[in-house]
Scaffold this motif. Structure first.
Motif, PDB file in Angstrom:
ATOM      1  N   GLU A 201       0.824  -1.205   0.000  1.00  0.00           N
ATOM      2  CA  GLU A 201       0.000   0.000   0.000  1.00  0.00           C
ATOM      3  C   GLU A 201       0.864   1.262   0.000  1.00  0.00           C
ATOM      4  OE1 GLU A 201      -2.205  -3.418   1.112  1.00  0.00           O
ATOM      5  OE2 GLU A 201      -0.387  -2.581   2.049  1.00  0.00           O
ATOM      6  N   THR A 204       2.601   1.647  -3.399  1.00  0.00           N
ATOM      7  CA  THR A 204       1.624   2.055  -4.407  1.00  0.00           C
ATOM      8  C   THR A 204       1.317   3.543  -4.275  1.00  0.00           C
ATOM      9  OG1 THR A 204       0.631  -0.156  -4.436  1.00  0.00           O
ATOM     10  CG2 THR A 204      -0.702   1.663  -5.289  1.00  0.00           C
ATOM     11  N   GLU A 205       1.205   3.996  -3.047  1.00  0.00           N
ATOM     12  CA  GLU A 205       0.951   5.416  -2.791  1.00  0.00           C
ATOM     13  C   GLU A 205       2.109   6.275  -3.303  1.00  0.00           C
ATOM     14  OE1 GLU A 205       1.169   8.162   1.190  1.00  0.00           O
ATOM     15  OE2 GLU A 205      -0.056   6.335   1.324  1.00  0.00           O
ATOM     16  N   ALA A 207       4.393   5.455  -5.649  1.00  0.00           N
ATOM     17  CA  ALA A 207       4.472   5.392  -7.112  1.00  0.00           C
ATOM     18  C   ALA A 207       3.415   6.266  -7.770  1.00  0.00           C
ATOM     19  CB  ALA A 207       4.327   3.945  -7.576  1.00  0.00           C
ATOM     20  N   ALA A 208       2.292   6.451  -7.088  1.00  0.00           N
ATOM     21  CA  ALA A 208       1.222   7.282  -7.641  1.00  0.00           C
ATOM     22  C   ALA A 208       1.619   8.752  -7.710  1.00  0.00           C
ATOM     23  CB  ALA A 208      -0.046   7.124  -6.807  1.00  0.00           C
ATOM     24  N   ASP A 212       2.223  11.186 -14.809  1.00  0.00           N
ATOM     25  CA  ASP A 212       2.039  10.306 -15.971  1.00  0.00           C
ATOM     26  C   ASP A 212       3.001  10.639 -17.102  1.00  0.00           C
ATOM     27  OD1 ASP A 212       0.074   8.826 -14.777  1.00  0.00           O
ATOM     28  OD2 ASP A 212      -1.600   9.813 -15.783  1.00  0.00           O
ATOM     29  N   THR A 223       0.167   0.645 -19.997  1.00  0.00           N
ATOM     30  CA  THR A 223      -0.357   1.827 -19.325  1.00  0.00           C
ATOM     31  C   THR A 223       0.635   2.294 -18.269  1.00  0.00           C
ATOM     32  OG1 THR A 223      -1.485   0.569 -17.578  1.00  0.00           O
ATOM     33  CG2 THR A 223      -2.708   0.955 -19.627  1.00  0.00           C
ATOM     34  N   THR A 224       0.453   3.525 -17.830  1.00  0.00           N
ATOM     35  CA  THR A 224       1.316   4.048 -16.764  1.00  0.00           C
ATOM     36  C   THR A 224       1.044   3.339 -15.437  1.00  0.00           C
ATOM     37  OG1 THR A 224      -0.284   5.839 -16.380  1.00  0.00           O
ATOM     38  CG2 THR A 224       1.577   6.306 -17.833  1.00  0.00           C
ATOM     39  N   ASP A 225      -0.181   2.914 -15.204  1.00  0.00           N
ATOM     40  CA  ASP A 225      -0.485   2.186 -13.963  1.00  0.00           C
ATOM     41  C   ASP A 225       0.228   0.836 -13.935  1.00  0.00           C
ATOM     42  OD1 ASP A 225      -2.029   4.174 -12.885  1.00  0.00           O
ATOM     43  OD2 ASP A 225      -3.931   3.361 -13.616  1.00  0.00           O
ATOM     44  N   GLU A 226       0.330   0.200 -15.088  1.00  0.00           N
ATOM     45  CA  GLU A 226       1.062  -1.059 -15.160  1.00  0.00           C
ATOM     46  C   GLU A 226       2.535  -0.831 -14.828  1.00  0.00           C
ATOM     47  OE1 GLU A 226       2.163  -4.477 -18.517  1.00  0.00           O
ATOM     48  OE2 GLU A 226       0.636  -2.951 -18.941  1.00  0.00           O
ATOM     49  N   ARG A 228       3.708   1.593 -12.944  1.00  0.00           N
ATOM     50  CA  ARG A 228       3.799   1.893 -11.513  1.00  0.00           C
ATOM     51  C   ARG A 228       3.847   0.600 -10.689  1.00  0.00           C
ATOM     52  NH1 ARG A 228       0.441   6.349 -13.106  1.00  0.00           N
ATOM     53  NH2 ARG A 228       1.430   8.333 -12.518  1.00  0.00           N
ATOM     54  N   ARG A 229       3.049  -0.386 -11.073  1.00  0.00           N
ATOM     55  CA  ARG A 229       3.064  -1.658 -10.348  1.00  0.00           C
ATOM     56  C   ARG A 229       4.421  -2.346 -10.486  1.00  0.00           C
ATOM     57  NH1 ARG A 229      -2.301  -1.804 -12.378  1.00  0.00           N
ATOM     58  NH2 ARG A 229      -1.691  -3.054 -14.187  1.00  0.00           N
TER      59      ARG A 229
END
Length: 293
Positions: A201, A204-205, A207-208, A212, A223-226, A228-229
């Motif tokens: 958690e 993830t916070e 990386a957010a 973008d 994607t950018t979310d991918e 970030r993970r």
């Protein structure tokens, strides 16, 4: 992170390889600005955000980070052509680090760090695989009597080669040349305190926080979310056991302190040299050289 707008380019900082600069912003703050157009590229800024924000959440002293909107027109009065080109190449969103006025570069002969604090910093650097906090280039400042950590662009080297990221992140951390190695860092105690805080958690916070625009169009990610993970996974696995894989051997070599002479003299063993000693040495130096010829 807060977003501000650069209102004045003050001066370049030529100590840094990426030519960062001091700027003033519309929030009346002063920042050390790092540019998307610098030769190291935007991944350096991604590393600065993820590692800087992670360190701050773990309780380490790291200056506040912001994103800075830059209009290159603010640098028109800058006479250096290299700076002009850098500003033109960096229009848009860049990174700012809170400027610490009056801070001094860390020198291990002029400032002592306890084993507990040294352990927390070395453990953190092992977690993010920071190869740029050695005695050659400490990337630490002393401000109001406290150590502050800066410049985390040379971290997480696995994000320069994502196919090999898992294997790279599993490697040990060599702290032999770490600037705090001489202070007996208590890495085990730091791991016991900090490792449980590094959760999925939290990562993830952190990386957010990365814009973008700095993550877009990365090969291998849809994607950018991918993407970030992908930053979360290596750090999460590394936090669990990196303290057991920190290598601490003899440093590669020594070097003299970079502290000014008036300070190092008073850190030397007694008797300290006196003004008379220095005057006598200055007086006899030329004669001694002449006699040896």
């Amino acid at each position: 992170m807060e977003e501000v707008v650069a209102t004045r380019y003050v001066t370049p900082l030529r100590e840094g390889g990426s030519l960062p600069g001091i700027v003033e912003a519309d929030d009346l703050g002063t920042y050390v600005m790092k540019f998307t157009g610098a030769g190291q590229g935007r991944k350096t800024l991604v590393a600065e955000v993820i590692c800087g924000e992670l360190g701050r959440r773990l309780g380490l002293r790291i200056p506040e980070l912001v994103t800075i909107q830059l209009d290159p027109v603010i640098g028109l009065a800058e006479p250096d052509q290299e700076v002009q080109e850098l500003l033109k190449a960096s229009a848009g969103l860049n990174l700012g680090m809170d400027y610490l006025p009056g801070s001094l570069g860390f020198d291990p002969l002029a400032y002592e760090v306890g084993p507990e604090e040294a352990g927390r910093i070395v453990w953190f650097d092992a977690l993010i695989n920071n190869v740029d906090r050695s005695w050659r280039n400490p990337n630490m400042l002393v401000w109001h009597g406290d150590c502050w950590l800066i410049d985390h662009g040379a971290t997480m080297i696995w994000h320069h080669n994502w196919p090999g990221a898992e294997a790279s992140a599993a490697k040990p951390y060599n702290a032999s040349d770490h600037v705090l190695a001489p202070f007996g860092p208590d890495i085990a105690a730091a791991a016991a305190e900090l490792a449980p805080l590094v959760t999925e958690e939290l990562l993830t916070e952190v990386a957010a926080e990365v814009p973008d625009a700095w993550l877009a169009d990365e090969p291998g990610f849809g994607t950018t979310d991918e993407l970030r993970r992908a930053y979360v996974a290596p750090l999460l696995s590394r936090a669990a056991g990196i303290h057991e894989r920190v290598v601490m051997e003899a440093p590669t070599r020594t070097r003299p302190s970079q502290a000014p002479g008036w300070l190092t003299e008073h850190l030397a063993p007694w008797p300290h040299p006196t003004k008379q000693d220095r005057a006598a040495q200055a007086h006899t130096g030329p004669a001694t050289e002449e006699a040896g010829r």
